[in-house]
Design an enzyme around this catalytic site. Structure first.
Site, PDB file in Angstrom:
ATOM      1  N   ASP A 195       0.793  -1.231   0.000  1.00 20.20           N
ATOM      2  CA  ASP A 195       0.000   0.000   0.000  1.00 20.20           C
ATOM      3  C   ASP A 195       0.823   1.278   0.000  1.00 20.20           C
ATOM      4  O   ASP A 195       0.292   2.352   0.291  1.00 20.20           O
ATOM      5  CB  ASP A 195      -0.938   0.005   1.213  1.00 20.20           C
ATOM      6  CG  ASP A 195      -0.194   0.219   2.525  1.00 20.20           C
ATOM      7  OD1 ASP A 195       0.959  -0.253   2.626  1.00 20.20           O
ATOM      8  OD2 ASP A 195      -0.757   0.847   3.426  1.00 20.20           O
ATOM      9  N   GLU A 196       2.100   1.203  -0.319  1.00 24.19           N
ATOM     10  CA  GLU A 196       2.912   2.416  -0.246  1.00 24.19           C
ATOM     11  C   GLU A 196       4.066   2.339  -1.235  1.00 24.19           C
ATOM     12  O   GLU A 196       4.619   1.268  -1.480  1.00 24.19           O
ATOM     13  CB  GLU A 196       3.460   2.581   1.176  1.00 24.19           C
ATOM     14  CG  GLU A 196       4.021   3.966   1.453  1.00 24.19           C
ATOM     15  CD  GLU A 196       4.208   4.197   2.941  1.00 24.19           C
ATOM     16  OE1 GLU A 196       4.411   5.359   3.322  1.00 24.19           O
ATOM     17  OE2 GLU A 196       4.158   3.222   3.718  1.00 24.19           O
TER      18      GLU A 196
END
Length: 352
Positions: free
Chosen positions: A86-87
């Site tokens: 997610d990053e």
């Protein structure tokens, strides 16, 4: 929450069951108002919020969303460095999109993530990775924060020292005891003094507290280890019982090594044990063949260090070289962009 709108106004956590010693992988902002956070025991989270909705992880769903988002990133730059599901960091210094404006690129990407994947994303735009990462957390949820090159010094000076990369609770407490609560306070220390107190990490502290981070955005991600672990309920009572569980862990590890294509890169073997009193030990040895027999020897050594029932056991391998035993422009400077998708759990063996 995306797939079930009825959850949107409820405190929701993703994680393991309380009766199986589960922990919270992530939670929404409604749950965070009760003091719940990732890595908290699910049982503790339910004490803080008795009506908490706890859902099991759905890793394949997260992987699909992650692949969709990475595809969007790649439309703007080839320099994408994923940190987890997610990053990611993006270097858009050479991007022709949005008239070369990093801020406009970030706005456009966030809009595309929402329309394509149906979730929100926050972004930080700054001259280097360290500041971009901090900025990406600044206006969550669903926000964007820009730190111009001329604003870096003041922005970083006001940050608590606990925001620095590599500064955990113990180091932060030591810095606070030495009189450094903010990065501005830390700037009074010379590189020599910081190295005296913190060893080689002192040089890194000296640079980061001034907003200096020379790391480039790299699209080459090298896996350093492969591992599996299991938390047991009830505790595993003795060494013989630990040995009996090894074949199942070993089979899971071998399957994961196969999926990663890492067989030829194994250089070390290790086991991890967490005892009933929450102390933990890791034992490693040089080796290229992760056999049950080798792991048994490591388990024997590790168990002797605690000689208590075991609540968690893990096995894994370190990877190395097969042949052997680390934008823009609104401005003149480059900018990197760090995106953090709201409330997405990390994959079990991801590193951030």
């Amino acid at each position: 929450m995306r797939d079930d709108p009825s959850l949107r106004d409820l405190p929701v956590a993703v994680g393991g069951r309380a009766d199986q010693r589960g922990v919270v992988a992530t939670c929404n902002y409604e749950a965070r108002r009760y003091g719940i956070h990732s890595a908290m025991a699910t049982a503790q989270a339910q004490k803080l919020c008795p009506h908490l909705v706890v859902l099991p992880p759905a890793m394949e769903k997260y992987r699909i969303a992650s692949r969709q988002i990475l595809a969007i990133y790649s439309d703007y730059t080839d320099l994408v460095e994923p940190l987890s599901l997610d990053e990611a960091y993006l270097d858009v210094s050479g991007s022709p999109h949005c008239k070369g404006s990093a801020t406009l690129i970030a706005q456009e990407i966030r809009a595309r993530i929402f329309s394509t994947v149906g979730i929100t994303a926050s972004a930080g735009v700054a001259p280097n990775k360290f500041v971009a990462k901090i900025a990406s957390d600044w206006n969550k949820p669903d926000g964007l924060f820009l730190v111009r090159p001329g604003e870096v010094d003041a922005f970083v000076a006001a940050l608590p020292v606990k925001k620095l990369f590599g500064v955990g609770k113990v180091t932060a407490a030591k810095l606070n005891q030495l009189g450094a609560d903010t990065c501005g306070d830390l700037r009074a220390w010379s590189a020599h003094d910081l190295q005296h107190h913190f060893g080689s990490f002192g040089a890194r502290l000296h640079a980061l507290c001034r907003g200096i981070d020379a790391r480039g955005v790299s699209n080459v991600r090298e896996r350093k280890s492969v591992s599996v672990e299991e938390t047991y309920t009830p505790d595993v009572p003795d060494l013989q019982a630990c040995r009996a569980l090894l074949p199942q862990l070993h089979a899971s590890l071998q399957a994961r090594i196969g999926r990663c294509g890492a067989q030829k890169h194994v250089t070390k073997l290790f086991v991890k044990l967490r005892f009933a009193n929450f102390t933990q030990t890791t034992v490693a040895c040089v080796g290229r063949v992760p056999s049950v027999a080798q792991f048994e020897k490591l388990i024997d050594t590790g168990f002797a260090r605690g000689n208590l029932p075991v609540r968690l056991m893990g096995v894994g391998v370190r990877l190395g070289d097969a042949g052997s035993a680390e934008q823009m422009s609104l401005f003149d400077d480059g900018l990197s962009i760090s995106y953090g998708l709201e409330n997405a759990p990390d994959e079990a063996d991801s590193s951030v």
